[in-house]
Design a protein around this motif. Structure first.
Motif, short mmCIF file in Angstrom:
data_model
loop_
_atom_site.label_atom_id
_atom_site.label_comp_id
_atom_site.label_asym_id
_atom_site.label_seq_id
_atom_site.Cartn_x
_atom_site.Cartn_y
_atom_site.Cartn_z
N ALA A 19 17.89 9.57 30.25
CA ALA A 19 17.39 10.85 30.76
C ALA A 19 16.25 10.64 31.75
N LEU A 20 15.33 9.73 31.43
CA LEU A 20 14.22 9.43 32.34
C LEU A 20 14.76 8.97 33.69
N ASN A 21 15.69 8.03 33.67
CA ASN A 21 16.20 7.48 34.93
C ASN A 21 17.04 8.46 35.73
N HIS A 22 17.59 9.47 35.07
CA HIS A 22 18.36 10.51 35.77
C HIS A 22 17.50 11.72 36.12
N HIS A 23 16.20 11.64 35.80
CA HIS A 23 15.25 12.74 36.04
C HIS A 23 15.74 14.04 35.41
N ARG A 48 3.57 16.13 27.42
CA ARG A 48 4.22 16.87 28.52
C ARG A 48 3.47 16.72 29.83
N GLU A 49 2.16 16.76 29.78
CA GLU A 49 1.37 16.60 31.00
C GLU A 49 1.60 15.21 31.59
N TRP A 50 1.56 14.18 30.75
CA TRP A 50 1.75 12.81 31.22
C TRP A 50 3.15 12.62 31.79
N CYS A 51 4.17 13.11 31.08
CA CYS A 51 5.55 12.94 31.55
C CYS A 51 5.78 13.66 32.86
N PHE A 56 8.41 12.88 36.03
CA PHE A 56 9.24 13.85 36.73
C PHE A 56 8.74 14.24 38.11
N ALA A 57 7.44 14.44 38.28
CA ALA A 57 6.92 14.82 39.59
C ALA A 57 6.89 13.64 40.57
N THR A 58 7.01 12.42 40.03
CA THR A 58 6.86 11.23 40.87
C THR A 58 8.09 10.32 40.84
N ARG A 59 9.23 10.85 40.40
CA ARG A 59 10.51 10.13 40.39
C ARG A 59 10.42 8.78 39.67
N GLY A 60 9.91 8.82 38.44
CA GLY A 60 9.79 7.61 37.64
C GLY A 60 11.14 6.98 37.34
N HIS A 61 11.14 5.65 37.24
CA HIS A 61 12.38 4.91 36.95
C HIS A 61 12.03 3.64 36.18
#
Length: 107
Positions: A19-23, A48-51, A56-61
């Motif tokens: 889920a993280l990698n698919h945003h 939630r703030e950290w995630c 999510f706001a910075t396209r984490g992978h």
């Protein structure tokens, strides 16, 4: 060599990393218990703030390099638009098939 998210050993960790990698925020939060907690470099953070900020706001992978402890511990290259790429470690606690806590930090 990396370990694809869909080949991670632990199903709860696999769901969260996929889920993280698919945003996919909905799938990410669905993979967590309602009261899940987390820490970054040893300090507890608002999950939630950290995630939102770090994923999510910075396209984490997350590119997993290795896993241990039955898939509950990962070493991975993590990248996002804010920090670039860095080697990180991840440790997961799972309850009733969902991640109840994760701890991350530089490896």
């Amino acid at each position: 060599m990396t370990l694809p998210a869909n080949r991670l050993s632990h199903p709860a960790v696999r769901a969260l990393v996929t889920a993280l990698n698919h945003h996919d925020e909905q799938a990410f939060y669905d993979a967590l218990t309602p009261d899940a907690t987390m820490s970054d470099d040893g300090s507890d953070r608002d999950l939630r703030e950290w995630c939102d900020r770090e994923i999510f706001a910075t396209r984490g992978h997350l590119e997993v390099r290795s896993e241990s402890d039955g898939g509950l511990a990962l070493v991975a290259d993590y990248r996002n638009d804010t920090w670039g790429e860095m080697r990180t470690r991840w440790r997961f606690t799972v309850e009733d098939g969902k991640v109840s806590r994760f701890e991350t930090g530089q490896a």
